[in-house]
Design a protein around this motif. Sequence first.
Motif, PDB file in Angstrom:
ATOM      1  N   ALA A   1     -15.546 -24.947  29.323  1.00 28.56           N
ATOM      2  CA  ALA A   1     -15.100 -26.337  29.243  1.00 28.56           C
ATOM      3  C   ALA A   1     -13.649 -26.474  29.701  1.00 28.56           C
ATOM      4  O   ALA A   1     -13.281 -27.453  30.367  1.00 28.56           O
ATOM      5  CB  ALA A   1     -15.265 -26.858  27.822  1.00 28.56           C
ATOM      6  N   LEU A   2     -12.815 -25.490  29.375  1.00 30.00           N
ATOM      7  CA  LEU A   2     -11.418 -25.526  29.818  1.00 30.00           C
ATOM      8  C   LEU A   2     -11.330 -25.427  31.336  1.00 30.00           C
ATOM      9  O   LEU A   2     -10.509 -26.109  31.963  1.00 30.00           O
ATOM     10  CB  LEU A   2     -10.645 -24.367  29.171  1.00 30.00           C
ATOM     11  N   ILE A   3     -12.170 -24.582  31.934  1.00 33.11           N
ATOM     12  CA  ILE A   3     -12.174 -24.451  33.397  1.00 33.11           C
ATOM     13  C   ILE A   3     -12.563 -25.780  34.033  1.00 33.11           C
ATOM     14  O   ILE A   3     -11.935 -26.240  34.999  1.00 33.11           O
ATOM     15  CB  ILE A   3     -13.135 -23.333  33.838  1.00 33.11           C
ATOM     16  N   ASN A   4     -13.600 -26.432  33.498  1.00 36.69           N
ATOM     17  CA  ASN A   4     -14.048 -27.709  34.057  1.00 36.69           C
ATOM     18  C   ASN A   4     -13.000 -28.804  33.906  1.00 36.69           C
ATOM     19  O   ASN A   4     -12.991 -29.772  34.678  1.00 36.69           O
ATOM     20  CB  ASN A   4     -15.352 -28.139  33.391  1.00 36.69           C
ATOM     21  N   ARG A   5     -12.121 -28.665  32.901  1.00 37.56           N
ATOM     22  CA  ARG A   5     -11.051 -29.639  32.702  1.00 37.56           C
ATOM     23  C   ARG A   5      -9.796 -29.268  33.466  1.00 37.56           C
ATOM     24  O   ARG A   5      -8.723 -29.828  33.255  1.00 37.56           O
ATOM     25  CB  ARG A   5     -10.748 -29.771  31.211  1.00 37.56           C
TER      26      ARG A   5
ATOM     27  N   ASN B   1     -15.891 -16.732  31.421  1.00 41.21           N
ATOM     28  CA  ASN B   1     -15.963 -17.792  32.419  1.00 41.21           C
ATOM     29  C   ASN B   1     -17.422 -17.923  32.862  1.00 41.21           C
ATOM     30  O   ASN B   1     -18.321 -17.487  32.151  1.00 41.21           O
ATOM     31  CB  ASN B   1     -15.034 -17.468  33.601  1.00 41.21           C
ATOM     32  N   TYR B   2     -17.671 -18.516  34.013  1.00 41.36           N
ATOM     33  CA  TYR B   2     -19.053 -18.658  34.471  1.00 41.36           C
ATOM     34  C   TYR B   2     -19.697 -17.325  34.827  1.00 41.36           C
ATOM     35  O   TYR B   2     -20.925 -17.207  34.828  1.00 41.36           O
ATOM     36  CB  TYR B   2     -19.118 -19.588  35.683  1.00 41.36           C
TER      37      TYR B   2
ATOM     38  N   ILE C   1     -22.236 -28.849  41.088  1.00 43.21           N
ATOM     39  CA  ILE C   1     -21.423 -27.752  41.600  1.00 43.21           C
ATOM     40  C   ILE C   1     -20.424 -27.384  40.504  1.00 43.21           C
ATOM     41  O   ILE C   1     -19.847 -28.257  39.859  1.00 43.21           O
ATOM     42  CB  ILE C   1     -20.689 -28.142  42.891  1.00 43.21           C
ATOM     43  N   VAL C   2     -20.237 -26.081  40.291  1.00 44.87           N
ATOM     44  CA  VAL C   2     -19.358 -25.634  39.214  1.00 44.87           C
ATOM     45  C   VAL C   2     -18.325 -24.643  39.739  1.00 44.87           C
ATOM     46  O   VAL C   2     -18.553 -23.966  40.749  1.00 44.87           O
ATOM     47  CB  VAL C   2     -20.168 -24.980  38.074  1.00 44.87           C
ATOM     48  N   PRO C   3     -17.168 -24.542  39.062  1.00 43.87           N
ATOM     49  CA  PRO C   3     -16.129 -23.583  39.458  1.00 43.87           C
ATOM     50  C   PRO C   3     -16.469 -22.194  38.950  1.00 43.87           C
ATOM     51  O   PRO C   3     -16.508 -21.951  37.750  1.00 43.87           O
ATOM     52  CB  PRO C   3     -14.870 -24.144  38.782  1.00 43.87           C
ATOM     53  N   ALA C   4     -16.727 -21.260  39.837  1.00 43.91           N
ATOM     54  CA  ALA C   4     -17.240 -19.937  39.461  1.00 43.91           C
ATOM     55  C   ALA C   4     -16.223 -18.831  39.683  1.00 43.91           C
ATOM     56  O   ALA C   4     -16.578 -17.652  39.669  1.00 43.91           O
ATOM     57  CB  ALA C   4     -18.511 -19.636  40.251  1.00 43.91           C
TER      58      ALA C   4
ATOM     59  N   GLY D   1     -12.726 -31.637  40.642  1.00 44.41           N
ATOM     60  CA  GLY D   1     -12.271 -32.485  41.737  1.00 44.41           C
ATOM     61  C   GLY D   1     -12.155 -31.756  43.059  1.00 44.41           C
ATOM     62  O   GLY D   1     -12.116 -30.515  43.111  1.00 44.41           O
ATOM     63  N   LEU D   2     -12.093 -32.526  44.141  1.00 48.99           N
ATOM     64  CA  LEU D   2     -12.045 -31.996  45.500  1.00 48.99           C
ATOM     65  C   LEU D   2     -10.837 -32.555  46.242  1.00 48.99           C
ATOM     66  O   LEU D   2     -10.299 -33.605  45.887  1.00 48.99           O
ATOM     67  CB  LEU D   2     -13.313 -32.380  46.270  1.00 48.99           C
ATOM     68  N   CYS D   3     -10.429 -31.841  47.288  1.00 45.90           N
ATOM     69  CA  CYS D   3      -9.418 -32.374  48.192  1.00 45.90           C
ATOM     70  C   CYS D   3      -9.880 -32.133  49.621  1.00 45.90           C
ATOM     71  O   CYS D   3     -10.626 -31.189  49.901  1.00 45.90           O
ATOM     72  CB  CYS D   3      -8.057 -31.721  47.947  1.00 45.90           C
TER      73      CYS D   3
END
Length: 518
Positions: free
Chosen positions: A124-128, A137-138, A322-325, A418-420
């Motif tokens: 949850a911290l990674i997603n935030r 982590n994942y 999509i998730v941060p892995a 988020g994305l850039c």
Amino acid sequence: MPVTTTLQLSPKQSADAEFYTALAARQVGVRRDDVAMVRVIKRSIDARRSPVKVNLTLEIFVDREPQPEPVHFDYPDVSHSTEVVVVGSGPAGLFASLRLIELGLKPILLERGKQVLPRKQDIALINRNLDINPDSNYAFGAGGAGTFSDGKLFTRSKKRGDYNKALQTLVFHGATPDILYEAHPHIGTDKLPRIVSNICDTITRCGGEIHFCSKVTGFEIRGERLCGVWVGDNLIEGAAVILATGHSAKDIYYTLHRDGVRLEAKALAMGVRIEHPQRLIDSIQYHMPERGEYLPAASYSLVNQVDGRGVYSFCMCPGGFIVPAMTDSAQSVVNGMSPSSRNSRWANSGLVTEVRPEDYAYLQAEHGPLAGLVFQQQVEEAARKNGGDKQIAPAQRVSDFVAGRASSSLPSTSYIPGLCCSRLDKWMPDFMASALRKGIASFDRKMRGYVTSEAIVVGVESRTSTPVRIPRDSESLMHPELGGLFPAGEGAGYAGGIVSAALDGERVADAVARYVMQ
């Protein structure tokens, strides 16, 4: 004996048990009132033409016929049995541990990460967009990368082991029985954590041990035999060591290499996550504007050869996220997952191309068999430098990526941090960018509308497999030069996905039993 029959139905008819039971009874020539039980043994969707059909294979039992008994797993108490060290609690490690218990051996399971609930908090911290715990982590923690994955249960190989037993094991530990007959079975990231917890409970209830937050930092090698592993200052010994660490445990490869254990470079695949609106994929695959309530979110599988190099979709997640892995803040790594309902507004898939040892030959003189790890890390760090703050990932509209131009804006996305905007071909290795661009363009010819400004590519999908293989003998499944070391699963280079890793873990457990009891 039960009678088997296959019906071709509309999606609505396939959801009506009373309708298909009556139809099946007529087809096999029995009265509906004489049917004691109908069991679905296979379900698949035929969307090759409109209207979409559902193929339903049924097993019909009539009155007075013996009906199938539920599958039971009777695991013995191994509290005082011979101990085997298992490193890693992903599918390979968990299923190896269960199989060791079946064979009367006691697994000592070591996991660098945390149990399910505290691991959820770190994710949850990674997603935030907060800090990454490198050991929780994942990728790391109870169940490994499989716990918070899409939960697709598919292996292309029929030689890996008892596929049905693996599915039955998952059902026994809480998966829904429909995974036993769906053509492409799926559990869902919302249900996998509970199943993993139940498997862990089985292992400890039967006398096995699980030690979380226990990162292996060294190997105890005496002569030509691996006798145990070090967790900090603690030596954990066993009759054998099953090494099932997963593809992201890079430090394990470096430690093995430092200790003189032979490793081998291997090909891998890297690329991007591609994300479309789910409604667009539905309309392409089902040949209709809306899929309706009886059809699942549509998926796809794409592959092509581009300039002699394979490009293909991987781990397609309909109705997913999509998730941060990444496992380190210096990396940008993405993956995909779906809940069991597959009800998000997006469809995503890995889209990757082959990376061969010759592609990173310039690194081999310095890094030897670990050169692929260095190459992988360089691409992940390049993606991070071209992303935004923390876990904000670099992305580009698909139409712009294929055309070779920058994107000035991005559509909405499932990726929570988020994305850039980033022109991916400016930091990605040329051969990768070229192969992906041509591959995506070719996929648009198979799925009209696949190349669109509504879709995005996100960097970088780099953990499809490991670039290092830990060699093992084809018969004993033991390292050919180090007795007692049994490499297993994705991290060792012998599997790809939940079921194939689980089956490999079981095979290795069988090999360990033969080794220990000889």
